[in-house]
Design a protein around this motif. Structure first.
Motif, short mmCIF file in Angstrom:
data_model
loop_
_atom_site.label_atom_id
_atom_site.label_comp_id
_atom_site.label_asym_id
_atom_site.label_seq_id
_atom_site.Cartn_x
_atom_site.Cartn_y
_atom_site.Cartn_z
N ASP A 74 0.68 -1.14 0.08
CA ASP A 74 -0.16 0.12 0.10
C ASP A 74 0.69 1.18 -0.06
N THR A 75 0.28 2.18 -0.05
CA THR A 75 1.07 3.65 -0.50
C THR A 75 1.81 3.87 1.09
N GLU A 76 1.35 3.38 2.01
CA GLU A 76 1.98 3.85 3.43
C GLU A 76 3.44 2.95 3.41
N GLN A 77 3.31 1.85 3.02
CA GLN A 77 4.55 0.95 2.93
C GLN A 77 5.44 1.40 1.93
N GLN A 78 4.76 1.89 0.71
CA GLN A 78 6.06 2.24 -0.21
C GLN A 78 6.57 3.51 0.21
N ALA A 79 5.67 4.31 0.90
CA ALA A 79 6.34 5.88 1.45
C ALA A 79 7.34 5.35 2.50
N LEU A 80 7.14 4.51 3.28
CA LEU A 80 8.15 4.38 4.25
C LEU A 80 9.37 3.68 3.80
N GLU A 81 9.26 2.78 2.63
CA GLU A 81 10.56 2.38 1.93
C GLU A 81 11.26 3.90 1.31
#
Length: 180
Positions: A74-81
């Motif tokens: 999800d966008t949050e996981q991508q953003a964290l990466e």
């Protein structure tokens, strides 16, 4: 006009509450400018050895993208990466900045650090909030690697911007609303 000026202009426009036919912050030219400056720094410092005084190794994120895996996040996981990677680059460039004595090199490094900060502002403007970063990954894990030269550090930084950062910004929900 540097990317910081472009970013400030965009943020001023957005801050006035004026309607815009296209969300300027979603404009890929903003990221293209950051990539161009990173690539220009990489090119300018490619042969910098003796005068740079850079020693040691730096932990950087992996830049390869498995699109099947990326799209399942999800966008949050991508953003964290992406934010974790930008944090690693900020730390590495900070260490480089402290170790170099040539003013011209310091200016180029400062500009790249400023661009990392500006990209964080771009993410926030797209409602991708700063997320608490996980503890620094161990070297040799599946998300980082070590580099031992300034040219390699800058090359990985450019690839990271072209890959994971571009994917995140291109697919940000705030930008997708404009394409419908």
């Amino acid at each position: 006009m540097g990317p910081v000026v472009v970013l400030l202009t965009v943020l001023q426009w957005a801050g006035r509450g004026l309607p815009s036919p296209v969300r300027p912050i979603c404009d890929p030219r903003v990221l293209d400018r950051f990539i161009m400056e990173a690539r220009d720094t990489e090119t300018a410092l490619r042969g910098c050895k003796a005068g740079c005084g850079v020693t040691g190794t730096f932990v950087v994120p992996l830049t390869n993208v498995d699109f099947v895996v990326w799209e399942t996040k999800d966008t949050e996981q991508q953003a964290l990466e992406v934010q974790s990677g930008m944090s690693l680059f900020g730390q590495a460039l900070g260490a480089v900045r402290e170790s170099v004595s040539r003013v011209a090199v310091q200016i180029l490094i400062d500009n790249n650090k400023s661009n990392i900060h500006s990209l964080g502002q771009v993410l926030r403007s797209l409602h991708i909030q700063d997320l608490p970063l996980p503890p620094a990954p161990a070297v040799g894990d599946l998300v980082t690697r070590k580099v031992s030269s300034l040219s390699e550090l800058l090359h990985v930084h450019t690839n990271f911007l072209r890959g994971k950062v571009r994917l995140l910004l291109t697919n940000a929900p705030a930008c997708q609303q404009n394409s419908t």
